[in-house]
Design a protein around this motif. Structure first.
Motif, PDB file in Angstrom:
ATOM      1  N   GLY A  12       1.064   3.881   4.275  1.00 20.40           N
ATOM      2  CA  GLY A  12       0.122   3.709   4.867  1.00 20.40           C
ATOM      3  C   GLY A  12      -0.404   1.839   5.270  1.00 20.40           C
ATOM      4  N   GLU A  13      -0.894   2.031   5.819  1.00 14.95           N
ATOM      5  CA  GLU A  13      -1.634   0.776   6.711  1.00 14.95           C
ATOM      6  C   GLU A  13      -2.762   0.519   6.402  1.00 14.95           C
ATOM      7  OE1 GLU A  13       0.706  -1.051   7.872  1.00 14.95           O
ATOM      8  OE2 GLU A  13       2.206  -0.241   9.075  1.00 14.95           O
ATOM      9  N   HIS A  14      -3.370  -0.633   6.089  1.00 15.18           N
ATOM     10  CA  HIS A  14      -4.706  -0.805   6.359  1.00 15.18           C
ATOM     11  C   HIS A  14      -5.653  -2.380   6.427  1.00 15.18           C
ATOM     12  CE1 HIS A  14      -4.610   1.612   2.983  1.00 15.18           C
ATOM     13  NE2 HIS A  14      -3.683   1.391   2.382  1.00 15.18           N
ATOM     14  N   ARG A  15      -6.581  -2.614   7.244  1.00 14.78           N
ATOM     15  CA  ARG A  15      -6.643  -3.499   8.389  1.00 14.78           C
ATOM     16  C   ARG A  15      -7.744  -4.409   7.521  1.00 14.78           C
ATOM     17  NH1 ARG A  15      -6.409  -5.893  13.064  1.00 14.78           N
ATOM     18  NH2 ARG A  15      -6.992  -7.527  12.506  1.00 14.78           N
ATOM     19  N   ILE A  16      -7.236  -5.654   6.924  1.00 11.55           N
ATOM     20  CA  ILE A  16      -8.894  -6.399   5.865  1.00 11.55           C
ATOM     21  C   ILE A  16      -9.769  -6.493   6.927  1.00 11.55           C
ATOM     22  CG2 ILE A  16      -8.944  -8.305   4.175  1.00 11.55           C
ATOM     23  CD1 ILE A  16      -6.072  -7.560   2.874  1.00 11.55           C
TER      24      ILE A  16
END
Length: 288
Positions: A12-16
């Motif tokens: 899983g990849e998340h952009r803040i």
């Protein structure tokens, strides 16, 4: 910022975009019941309160100073070599950061029936049976494989060599020596025991001090292998990888230039049950 072996353990990849952390639901953590739905009534709602975790980013990077005199000497090969060395170090550093998180999971099995890592002996090397047992543990925990139906297995080069030399099971050499020379992912080796195998040398060998290696008088190498299902680790990125060259520093004569890279990110294990670490020794290590 090239793709590294441990990147393939991240599902899983998340952009803040605001702040330095993000709250992420933990996959597969909802507790469900098996009773039938009530007639003409709302079902009991599942609770998300205890099914979230926070991924916090940190600032990572390095820099070196290159003096103007190198350019004046037209030693461009040296200047280019400095930049390549820094990027190589950056890749190794990022690999170590992710690998340290991946290898710190709580589910551990030891080959040969040893009670602890210190009890392993030089003959306790990993076999396909150990890998198969690890895969069975993930299946029994109802851990989903990756999209292609396979788990992912991360092995040090010495373990791959040990499996190539294994004679107790037929077909090992053939399976680990695929005829297709084009891997579908960087670092991919082959498929065995329901797993896509990736070569992962970073942090997968640890030294056991003398006296802590099953009674041996010398240091010995402990080998770590890891089987990963989906949703074991996620990554949050605040600032993607950046590299700059020839950036002037504060030198009043402007003789100093910096080569630098930086990346702001964080990695976190989401489901401990989604991985199985296997500890062994190996005759192929420097300190078997």
């Amino acid at each position: 910022d090239g793709v590294k072996a441990w990147d393939y353990a991240i599902s899983g990849e998340h952009r803040i975009t605001s702040g330095s952390s993000i709250l992420v639901p933990i996959p597969g953590s909802l507790t469900y019941g098996t009773t039938a739905l009530p007639d003409k009534a709302d079902p009991t709602l599942l609770d998300l309160t205890d099914s979230e975790t926070e991924i916090t980013t940190a600032q990572h990077g390095d820099a070196v100073v290159v003096m103007e005199q190198l350019y004046l000497q037209k030693d461009l090969n040296t200047v280019a070599a400095i930049g390549k060395a820094m990027l190589h170090a950056a890749n190794n550093k990022l690999e170590d950061i992710i690998g340290a998180v991946a290898l710190a999971g709580s589910n551990v099995q030891l080959v040969g029936g040893a009670a602890s890592a210190d009890d392993l002996t030089a003959d306790d090397q990993i076999t396909l049976k150990d890998i198969g047992r690890g895969v069975a543990k993930l299946r029994n925990r109802k851990i989903l494989p990756w999209e292609n139906g396979y788990y992912r297995l991360f092995l040090n080069s010495v373990v791959i060599q040990d499996l190539l030399e294994e004679t107790g099971l037929t077909g090992v050499t053939g399976v680990l020596s695929p005829t297709d020379s084009t891997p579908f992912e960087k670092g991919w080796v082959t498929r065995i025991a329901g797993c896509d195998v990736f070569r992962a040398d970073a942090l997968t060998i640890e030294s056991l001090a003398a006296g802590d290696d099953g009674g041996g008088d010398n240091d010995a190498d402990l080998v770590k292998s890891l089987i990963v299902g989906k949703d074991y680790m996620h990554r949050a990125t605040q600032l993607p990888f950046q590299a700059r060259f020839n950036a002037p520093l504060g030198d009043i004569m402007q003789r100093a230039y910096s080569y630098m890279w930086k990346k702001y990110f964080g990695v976190k294990r989401m489901r401990e049950a989604a991985a199985q670490r296997i500890l062994s020794r190996s005759p192929s290590c420097d300190n078997p």
